[in-house]
Motif scaffolding. Structure first.
Motif, PDB file in Angstrom:
ATOM      1  N   PRO A 195       7.096   4.436  -5.390  1.00 30.03           N
ATOM      2  CA  PRO A 195       6.876   3.814  -6.714  1.00 30.03           C
ATOM      3  C   PRO A 195       6.023   4.691  -7.635  1.00 30.03           C
ATOM      4  O   PRO A 195       6.323   4.811  -8.825  1.00 30.03           O
ATOM      5  CB  PRO A 195       6.157   2.498  -6.372  1.00 30.03           C
ATOM      6  CG  PRO A 195       6.543   2.202  -4.967  1.00 30.03           C
ATOM      7  CD  PRO A 195       6.639   3.543  -4.296  1.00 30.03           C
ATOM      8  N   GLU A 251      17.020   0.891  -8.301  1.00 33.96           N
ATOM      9  CA  GLU A 251      16.526  -0.227  -9.081  1.00 33.96           C
ATOM     10  C   GLU A 251      15.251  -0.818  -8.466  1.00 33.96           C
ATOM     11  O   GLU A 251      14.307  -1.180  -9.185  1.00 33.96           O
ATOM     12  CB  GLU A 251      17.631  -1.287  -9.133  1.00 33.96           C
ATOM     13  CG  GLU A 251      17.558  -2.217 -10.302  1.00 33.96           C
ATOM     14  CD  GLU A 251      18.720  -3.206 -10.278  1.00 33.96           C
ATOM     15  OE1 GLU A 251      19.810  -2.876  -9.757  1.00 33.96           O
ATOM     16  OE2 GLU A 251      18.510  -4.334 -10.758  1.00 33.96           O
ATOM     17  N   ASP A 252      15.229  -0.927  -7.146  1.00 33.04           N
ATOM     18  CA  ASP A 252      14.067  -1.525  -6.480  1.00 33.04           C
ATOM     19  C   ASP A 252      12.792  -0.720  -6.750  1.00 33.04           C
ATOM     20  O   ASP A 252      11.765  -1.269  -7.149  1.00 33.04           O
ATOM     21  CB  ASP A 252      14.313  -1.702  -4.972  1.00 33.04           C
ATOM     22  CG  ASP A 252      14.895  -0.458  -4.309  1.00 33.04           C
ATOM     23  OD1 ASP A 252      15.079   0.565  -4.995  1.00 33.04           O
ATOM     24  OD2 ASP A 252      15.157  -0.516  -3.087  1.00 33.04           O
ATOM     25  N   ILE A 285      11.601  -0.962 -10.411  1.00 34.05           N
ATOM     26  CA  ILE A 285      10.857  -2.198 -10.704  1.00 34.05           C
ATOM     27  C   ILE A 285       9.412  -2.056 -10.205  1.00 34.05           C
ATOM     28  O   ILE A 285       8.456  -2.400 -10.918  1.00 34.05           O
ATOM     29  CB  ILE A 285      11.554  -3.422 -10.064  1.00 34.05           C
ATOM     30  CG1 ILE A 285      12.908  -3.680 -10.761  1.00 34.05           C
ATOM     31  CG2 ILE A 285      10.666  -4.669 -10.143  1.00 34.05           C
ATOM     32  CD1 ILE A 285      13.788  -4.703 -10.053  1.00 34.05           C
ATOM     33  N   LEU A 286       9.251  -1.536  -8.997  1.00 32.51           N
ATOM     34  CA  LEU A 286       7.890  -1.343  -8.462  1.00 32.51           C
ATOM     35  C   LEU A 286       7.102  -0.346  -9.305  1.00 32.51           C
ATOM     36  O   LEU A 286       5.897  -0.513  -9.512  1.00 32.51           O
ATOM     37  CB  LEU A 286       7.960  -0.880  -7.003  1.00 32.51           C
ATOM     38  CG  LEU A 286       8.537  -1.912  -6.018  1.00 32.51           C
ATOM     39  CD1 LEU A 286       8.713  -1.306  -4.628  1.00 32.51           C
ATOM     40  CD2 LEU A 286       7.650  -3.151  -5.941  1.00 32.51           C
ATOM     41  N   ALA A 287       7.769   0.689  -9.803  1.00 35.58           N
ATOM     42  CA  ALA A 287       7.095   1.668 -10.671  1.00 35.58           C
ATOM     43  C   ALA A 287       6.620   0.992 -11.958  1.00 35.58           C
ATOM     44  O   ALA A 287       5.494   1.241 -12.423  1.00 35.58           O
ATOM     45  CB  ALA A 287       8.041   2.821 -10.995  1.00 35.58           C
ATOM     46  N   PHE A 303       9.564 -11.036  -7.995  1.00 39.84           N
ATOM     47  CA  PHE A 303      10.074  -9.660  -7.870  1.00 39.84           C
ATOM     48  C   PHE A 303      10.717  -9.435  -6.495  1.00 39.84           C
ATOM     49  O   PHE A 303      11.800  -8.852  -6.399  1.00 39.84           O
ATOM     50  CB  PHE A 303       8.949  -8.643  -8.102  1.00 39.84           C
ATOM     51  CG  PHE A 303       8.466  -8.554  -9.529  1.00 39.84           C
ATOM     52  CD1 PHE A 303       9.364  -8.312 -10.567  1.00 39.84           C
ATOM     53  CD2 PHE A 303       7.124  -8.714  -9.854  1.00 39.84           C
ATOM     54  CE1 PHE A 303       8.929  -8.228 -11.893  1.00 39.84           C
ATOM     55  CE2 PHE A 303       6.682  -8.632 -11.168  1.00 39.84           C
ATOM     56  CZ  PHE A 303       7.587  -8.390 -12.192  1.00 39.84           C
ATOM     57  N   LEU A 305      14.354 -10.660  -6.058  1.00 44.97           N
ATOM     58  CA  LEU A 305      15.423 -10.123  -6.918  1.00 44.97           C
ATOM     59  C   LEU A 305      16.559  -9.507  -6.091  1.00 44.97           C
ATOM     60  O   LEU A 305      16.326  -9.026  -4.982  1.00 44.97           O
ATOM     61  CB  LEU A 305      14.851  -9.048  -7.851  1.00 44.97           C
ATOM     62  CG  LEU A 305      13.970  -9.539  -9.004  1.00 44.97           C
ATOM     63  CD1 LEU A 305      13.322  -8.342  -9.707  1.00 44.97           C
ATOM     64  CD2 LEU A 305      14.770 -10.354 -10.013  1.00 44.97           C
ATOM     65  N   ALA A 322      17.910  -6.688  -6.305  1.00 45.36           N
ATOM     66  CA  ALA A 322      17.635  -5.291  -5.937  1.00 45.36           C
ATOM     67  C   ALA A 322      16.599  -5.187  -4.823  1.00 45.36           C
ATOM     68  O   ALA A 322      16.434  -4.120  -4.223  1.00 45.36           O
ATOM     69  CB  ALA A 322      17.145  -4.514  -7.151  1.00 45.36           C
ATOM     70  N   MET A 323      15.891  -6.290  -4.534  1.00 45.07           N
ATOM     71  CA  MET A 323      14.860  -6.283  -3.480  1.00 45.07           C
ATOM     72  C   MET A 323      15.411  -7.037  -2.263  1.00 45.07           C
ATOM     73  O   MET A 323      16.335  -6.574  -1.635  1.00 45.07           O
ATOM     74  CB  MET A 323      13.566  -6.928  -3.994  1.00 45.07           C
ATOM     75  CG  MET A 323      13.010  -6.261  -5.237  1.00 45.07           C
ATOM     76  SD  MET A 323      12.003  -4.793  -4.851  1.00 45.07           S
ATOM     77  CE  MET A 323      11.273  -4.480  -6.457  1.00 45.07           C
ATOM     78  N   TRP A 349      -0.766   0.830  -6.399  1.00 45.50           N
ATOM     79  CA  TRP A 349      -0.104   1.844  -5.567  1.00 45.50           C
ATOM     80  C   TRP A 349      -0.507   1.740  -4.104  1.00 45.50           C
ATOM     81  O   TRP A 349       0.225   2.226  -3.234  1.00 45.50           O
ATOM     82  CB  TRP A 349      -0.413   3.246  -6.090  1.00 45.50           C
ATOM     83  CG  TRP A 349      -0.259   3.405  -7.569  1.00 45.50           C
ATOM     84  CD1 TRP A 349      -1.246   3.711  -8.472  1.00 45.50           C
ATOM     85  CD2 TRP A 349       0.950   3.265  -8.349  1.00 45.50           C
ATOM     86  NE1 TRP A 349      -0.718   3.755  -9.753  1.00 45.50           N
ATOM     87  CE2 TRP A 349       0.615   3.488  -9.707  1.00 45.50           C
ATOM     88  CE3 TRP A 349       2.278   2.960  -8.025  1.00 45.50           C
ATOM     89  CZ2 TRP A 349       1.556   3.428 -10.739  1.00 45.50           C
ATOM     90  CZ3 TRP A 349       3.208   2.891  -9.059  1.00 45.50           C
ATOM     91  CH2 TRP A 349       2.852   3.134 -10.379  1.00 45.50           C
ATOM     92  N   VAL A 401       2.472  -3.302  -4.416  1.00 46.84           N
ATOM     93  CA  VAL A 401       3.551  -2.370  -4.775  1.00 46.84           C
ATOM     94  C   VAL A 401       3.888  -1.480  -3.578  1.00 46.84           C
ATOM     95  O   VAL A 401       5.063  -1.275  -3.246  1.00 46.84           O
ATOM     96  CB  VAL A 401       3.136  -1.516  -6.006  1.00 46.84           C
ATOM     97  CG1 VAL A 401       4.033  -0.303  -6.162  1.00 46.84           C
ATOM     98  CG2 VAL A 401       3.188  -2.376  -7.277  1.00 46.84           C
ATOM     99  N   ALA A 455       7.327  -1.392  -1.189  1.00 44.54           N
ATOM    100  CA  ALA A 455       8.028  -0.107  -1.025  1.00 44.54           C
ATOM    101  C   ALA A 455       8.194   0.221   0.454  1.00 44.54           C
ATOM    102  O   ALA A 455       9.266   0.651   0.893  1.00 44.54           O
ATOM    103  CB  ALA A 455       7.261   1.010  -1.744  1.00 44.54           C
ATOM    104  N   LEU A 512      10.922  -1.919   1.872  1.00 42.41           N
ATOM    105  CA  LEU A 512      12.256  -1.446   1.501  1.00 42.41           C
ATOM    106  C   LEU A 512      12.608  -0.183   2.287  1.00 42.41           C
ATOM    107  O   LEU A 512      13.743  -0.017   2.731  1.00 42.41           O
ATOM    108  CB  LEU A 512      12.310  -1.154  -0.005  1.00 42.41           C
ATOM    109  CG  LEU A 512      12.147  -2.371  -0.921  1.00 42.41           C
ATOM    110  CD1 LEU A 512      11.846  -1.925  -2.343  1.00 42.41           C
ATOM    111  CD2 LEU A 512      13.404  -3.244  -0.893  1.00 42.41           C
TER     112      LEU A 512
END
Lengths: 310, 310
Positions: free
Chosen positions: A36, A111-112, A115-117, B87, B90, B92-93, B153, B157, B161, B164
Motif C-alpha cells: 500500500p 484495485e485492492d 484502495i489501501l493506498a 472496505f 468490498l 476487490a477485497m 502503514w 492498512v 495488505a 490479501l
C-alpha cells in the motif's frame, strides 16, 4: 502566453521552489515498505503541479508567516488530494486508466492495494499534522478540524457523490437547478480542499478570523475557476495531452455541457478576477495568492493555446 | 456458559449501558443527508458488539477517568472500525455480501457509495476528536496520533495488505514463518485498533506512560485472542449464524488452518489469560479491562456451544 514574472511579486522560480520543497518532504512522509505504501508513493510522487501545497504555503506567507512553517500542513493537503484522485479513478468511480501521465494506481497495483493506498494517504495526512514539529497543539487541533471538514460529508465525499448521482439524473432538469448543482459539486470536489489549503496556511501563520474569511472566498472562487478550466481542457485535450483519462466527461454535467465552451471559459476568467480581489483584501502587504490565481489562469491559457495549435 | 456477574466487578448491565451510550452518540455523529452518509449509517448503526468503544471507555475508567469523558474518542474508534469493515467487504477485497446480519454496504448502496461511506467514516473520526468538547488540545493531538498510527502503514492498512498477500503466498512456506506472518497480520488487523482503543481511553484519563505500556500489552493479547476465536468460529458457524460471510477463509492462512481447531482455541484462551494479567498491572483498584477480557472469552464459549449444539 507565458507567466510574466516582471509584472508580479512571484516568479516562476518561486513556484518551482515551493513545488520542490513539497516533493522532497512528501517523499520523506510516506515509507517505502509494504505494497500500500509503495502504491501510495507511485500516486503521490508522480509529476503534479502541487497547487494545493503551494496555495497552503502562500497563504501562510500572505498572513505574515513563514512558508516553511506550513510545509507539513501543505503536504497533508497534498496527501488528501492524491488519495481523492486514487479513489476517483477506481473502476467503481470514474474508471480512469491514466493519471498524472502514468497508469492510475489501481491499474499499476490492483484495485485492492489502490484502495489501501488511498486510505493510507488520507489517514496519514492527519498523522503528519499530529506530529508536526512547528505547531502548537491548538493549531494542530484546528488543522485536523479544517482538513476533516474539507473531506467529509459536506466536502470531497459529497462532491464525488454528487458527481456520481448527476450521471444518472434526468436530462430534463431545469437549467437553474443544474447550474446550482454544478456549483455545489465543483465547490465540494475542488473548492473544499482549496479552502482547507488557505485556512491551513492561515492557521500556521496565526491569522485572524476576518483574514480567514477573505481567504475562504478566494479559495471558493479559485475552485470554481479551476473546475471550469478543467472542464474546458477536458473537452479539447486528448488523453495523451492531459495526462489523464478524459473521455468520461461525455454526457456528464460540466461547465462546458451546461454553458458551452466560450461561456465556460469567460466564467472561469471572471472567477479568477473575483479571486484576485478577495486575495488583495486578505493579509498584509503583497498578495502572493493573487499572483497564484494569475499563474493558474496563465497556465491554463498556455495549455489551451498549445492544444488548439496541435 | 453465561458471563457470571457475581464473580466480576462488571455486569452484563454495565456492558449494555456502555453499548447503548455508544450507539446513541454514534447516531448523532453522522448526518442523515446524502447517500454516503446514509450508507455510513447503515453500516455504523447495524447490530454490533461495540467492543472497541467499550474498551476505550473502560480503559479511561481503569485509569481513574470518567467513561463519559472518553465517549467521543470511543465513537471515533468505532467509526474507524466500521470503515475498515466496509472496505474489507468490498468486491476487490474479501467480497463479502453479509455483515452484522445485514447486506454489506456495497451490496445495499453500490460499490461507489460504499467507498465514499468508508472514507467519510474514517475521516469523520478525526473530526470527532478535533471537536470533542471535553479534552484539551494536547489530548486531542495525541488521540489523532494514536488513531492515525493504528490505521496506517503499520496498522489496519498493513493488516489487510498482509491478508490479501498471504492468499497468494507459497503453500510451502515454513511453519514458523507462517506463524510469525499470522501474528503480524492478526496484530495489524485487530490488535492495532484495540491498542488505539486502550491508549485513547488512557489519554482521556491522563494516564502515565507505564500504565499505557501495560494497556498496550493487554490490547495486543486481546487482539490475538480475538482473531483466533474469530477463526475458530468462522470454521464452525455457517453464514446465517455468524451474521457475515465466512466461506472466504477456505484455503487462507488462519489460526485454525495453521494450528488446528483445538490448538487455536487453547492459544486464544492463553492470550486471554495474558491479557487479564496485563490488565491487573495497569491503573488503580479494580481492573474492568480484565473483566472485559473474561467477558469476551465467555461470549465466545457461549457462541461456540450454541453452534456445536445446532
Amino acid at each position: 502566453m507565458a507567466f510574466a514574472p516582471e509584472h508580479h511579486g512571484l516568479t516562476e522560480a518561486d513556484f518551482a521552489r515551493l513545488k520542490s520543497m513539497t516533493e522532497t518532504r512528501l517523499a520523506d512522509l510516506v515509507p517505502d515498505k509494504g505494497s500500500p505504501a509503495r502504491a501510495a508513493r507511485h500516486a503521490l510522487l508522480s509529476p503534479a503541479k502541487r497547487l494545493r501545497a503551494i496555495m497552503t504555503m502562500l497563504a501562510a506567507r500572505q498572513c505574515g508567516g513563514l512558508e516553511e512553517d506550513a510545509l507539513d500542513a501543505a503536504c497533508a493537503v497534498e496527501m488528501v488530494h492524491t488519495a481523492s484522485l486514487i479513489f476517483d479513478d477506481l473502476p467503481a468511480m470514474d474508471d480512469a486508466a491514466l493519471r498524472r501521465g502514468v497508469p492510475s494506481t489501481h491499474v499499476a497495483f490492483g484495485e485492492d492495494v489502490a484502495i489501501l493506498a488511498g486510505i493510507g494517504l488520507m489517514n496519514g495526512a492527519f498523522g503528519v499534522i499530529a506530529r508536526d514539529g512547528q505547531l502548537s497543539n491548538g493549531q494542530k487541533t484546528r488543522l485536523v478540524d479544517i482538513l476533516s471538514a474539507s473531506i467529509g460529508w459536506a466536502g470531497l465525499v459529497n462532491g464525488q457523490a454528487l458527481d456520481l448521482e448527476q450521471e444518472m439524473s434526468q436530462p430534463m432538469s431545469a437549467g437553474a437547478r443544474k447550474a446550482s448543482t454544478l456549483d455545489e459539486m465543483h465547490h465540494c470536489k475542488t473548492g473544499a480542499l482549496f479552502v482547507a489549503a488557505v485556512l491551513s496556511g492561515a492557521e500556521c501563520a496565526g491569522a485572524d478570523g476576518l483574514t480567514a474569511d477573505h481567504l475562504c472566498a478566494y479559495a471558493g472562487s479559485v475552485g470554481l475557476a479551476y473546475q471550469a478550466f478543467d472542464d474546458v481542457l477536458d473537452q479539447v485535450v486528448d488523453d495523451a495531452g492531459a495526462g489523464k483519462s478524459t473521455s468520461r466527461d461525455a454526457g456528464k454535467l460540466t461547465s462546458v455541457t451546461l454553458h458551452g465552451l466560450d461561456r465556460a471559459r469567460t466564467m472561469a476568467e471572471q472567477h479568477i478576477e473575483e479571486a484576485i480581489a478577495h486575495a488583495r483584501r486578505a493579509g498584509r502587504g503583497d498578495a502572493p495568492l493573487a499572483d497564484l490565481a494569475i499563474f493558474i489562469s496563465h497556465k491554463f491559457d498556455e495549455k489551451f493555446a498549445r492544444t488548439a495549435a496541435e
